[in-house]
Design a protein around this motif. Structure first.
Motif, mmCIF file in Angstrom:
data_model
loop_
_atom_site.group_PDB
_atom_site.id
_atom_site.type_symbol
_atom_site.label_atom_id
_atom_site.label_comp_id
_atom_site.label_asym_id
_atom_site.label_seq_id
_atom_site.Cartn_x
_atom_site.Cartn_y
_atom_site.Cartn_z
ATOM 1 N N ALA A 70 0.900 -1.127 0.117
ATOM 2 C CA ALA A 70 -0.020 0.034 -0.134
ATOM 3 C C ALA A 70 0.709 1.287 -0.026
ATOM 4 O O ALA A 70 0.224 2.271 -0.373
ATOM 5 C CB ALA A 70 -0.937 -0.019 1.287
ATOM 6 N N SER A 71 2.152 1.282 -0.028
ATOM 7 C CA SER A 71 3.233 2.262 0.242
ATOM 8 C C SER A 71 3.556 2.548 -1.298
ATOM 9 O O SER A 71 3.833 3.608 -1.159
ATOM 10 C CB SER A 71 4.199 2.187 1.285
ATOM 11 O OG SER A 71 5.160 1.294 0.584
ATOM 12 N N LYS A 72 2.955 1.982 -2.268
ATOM 13 C CA LYS A 72 3.669 2.001 -3.618
ATOM 14 C C LYS A 72 2.434 2.054 -4.426
ATOM 15 O O LYS A 72 2.557 2.445 -5.602
ATOM 16 C CB LYS A 72 4.738 0.702 -3.913
ATOM 17 C CG LYS A 72 5.867 0.987 -3.138
ATOM 18 C CD LYS A 72 6.826 -0.117 -3.526
ATOM 19 C CE LYS A 72 7.919 -0.071 -2.764
ATOM 20 N NZ LYS A 72 9.107 -1.250 -2.833
ATOM 21 N N SER A 73 1.435 1.394 -4.148
ATOM 22 C CA SER A 73 -0.058 1.330 -5.071
ATOM 23 C C SER A 73 -1.143 1.178 -4.481
ATOM 24 O O SER A 73 -1.204 0.916 -3.073
ATOM 25 C CB SER A 73 0.254 0.030 -5.938
ATOM 26 O OG SER A 73 0.211 -1.164 -5.218
ATOM 27 N N THR A 74 -2.258 1.751 -4.801
ATOM 28 C CA THR A 74 -3.446 1.413 -3.979
ATOM 29 C C THR A 74 -4.612 0.856 -4.796
ATOM 30 O O THR A 74 -4.773 0.682 -6.055
ATOM 31 C CB THR A 74 -3.946 3.200 -4.222
ATOM 32 O OG1 THR A 74 -2.940 3.906 -3.446
ATOM 33 C CG2 THR A 74 -5.203 3.262 -3.524
ATOM 34 N N GLU A 75 -5.344 0.301 -3.947
ATOM 35 C CA GLU A 75 -6.369 -0.786 -4.251
ATOM 36 C C GLU A 75 -7.674 0.023 -3.797
ATOM 37 O O GLU A 75 -8.785 -0.222 -4.553
ATOM 38 C CB GLU A 75 -6.326 -1.998 -3.817
ATOM 39 C CG GLU A 75 -7.494 -3.098 -4.366
ATOM 40 C CD GLU A 75 -7.289 -4.639 -4.072
ATOM 41 O OE1 GLU A 75 -6.598 -4.928 -2.936
ATOM 42 O OE2 GLU A 75 -7.526 -5.202 -4.835
ATOM 43 N N VAL A 76 -7.660 0.599 -2.495
ATOM 44 C CA VAL A 76 -8.782 1.097 -2.067
ATOM 45 C C VAL A 76 -8.572 2.419 -1.240
ATOM 46 O O VAL A 76 -7.442 2.679 -0.681
ATOM 47 C CB VAL A 76 -9.559 -0.259 -1.082
ATOM 48 C CG1 VAL A 76 -8.679 -0.261 0.020
ATOM 49 C CG2 VAL A 76 -10.697 0.545 -0.554
#
Length: 141
Positions: A70-76
């Motif tokens: 989550a520190s590099k990409s976002t899903e939600v």
């Protein structure tokens, strides 16, 4: 009749459960002791909304997919409402003081006041106040 869930549980993987509990406690959240152990805890967002903070190894037992960093990409993006503009500022400032990072600058328009932060694991949280639900006093920043 449309589906009407009685409760919602958002499940988030965390690297260090104790640090995550400490972080969210500083923001003012409570936890359900009967749903807490060394692998998981249930954070109370409201009467019918909960966030399950699960250690990454425990979270992996619920999915065959790879975990997202989550520190590099976002899903939600988890968005929560607040009672006022000042409450939005208070919550985000507490998150920043507790070790979270700013996600975006505050957004202020006629529809809502919104500010966001990243928790210790990089999950995105938006805190918003909407004028139809409260008084958005522009003087409290």
């Amino acid at each position: 009749m449309a589906l009407q869930a009685k409760e919602i549980y958002v499940n988030l993987p965390v690297k260090d459960l104790d640090k995550s509990v400490e972080f969210f406690t500083k923001l003012g959240f409570d936890f359900q002791p009967e749903m807490t152990d060394e692998k998981a805890t249930c954070m109370i967002v409201s009467e019918n909304i909960f966030v399950m903070l699960l250690t990454e190894p425990f979270f992996k037992t619920f999915t065959k997919k790879e975990l997202t960093d989550a520190s590099k990409s976002t899903e939600v993006i988890v968005a929560i409402s607040a009672d006022s503009r000042q409450s939005v500022n208070d919550i985000v400032n507490k998150a920043l003081e507790a070790g979270g990072t700013a996600s975006n600058e505050p957004m202020d328009d006629e529809y809502m006041y919104l500010w966001s932060f990243q928790d210790l694991d990089g999950h995105l949280w938006e805190v918003m106040a909407m004028p139809e639900n409260n008084d958005l006093d522009k003087s409290s920043t």
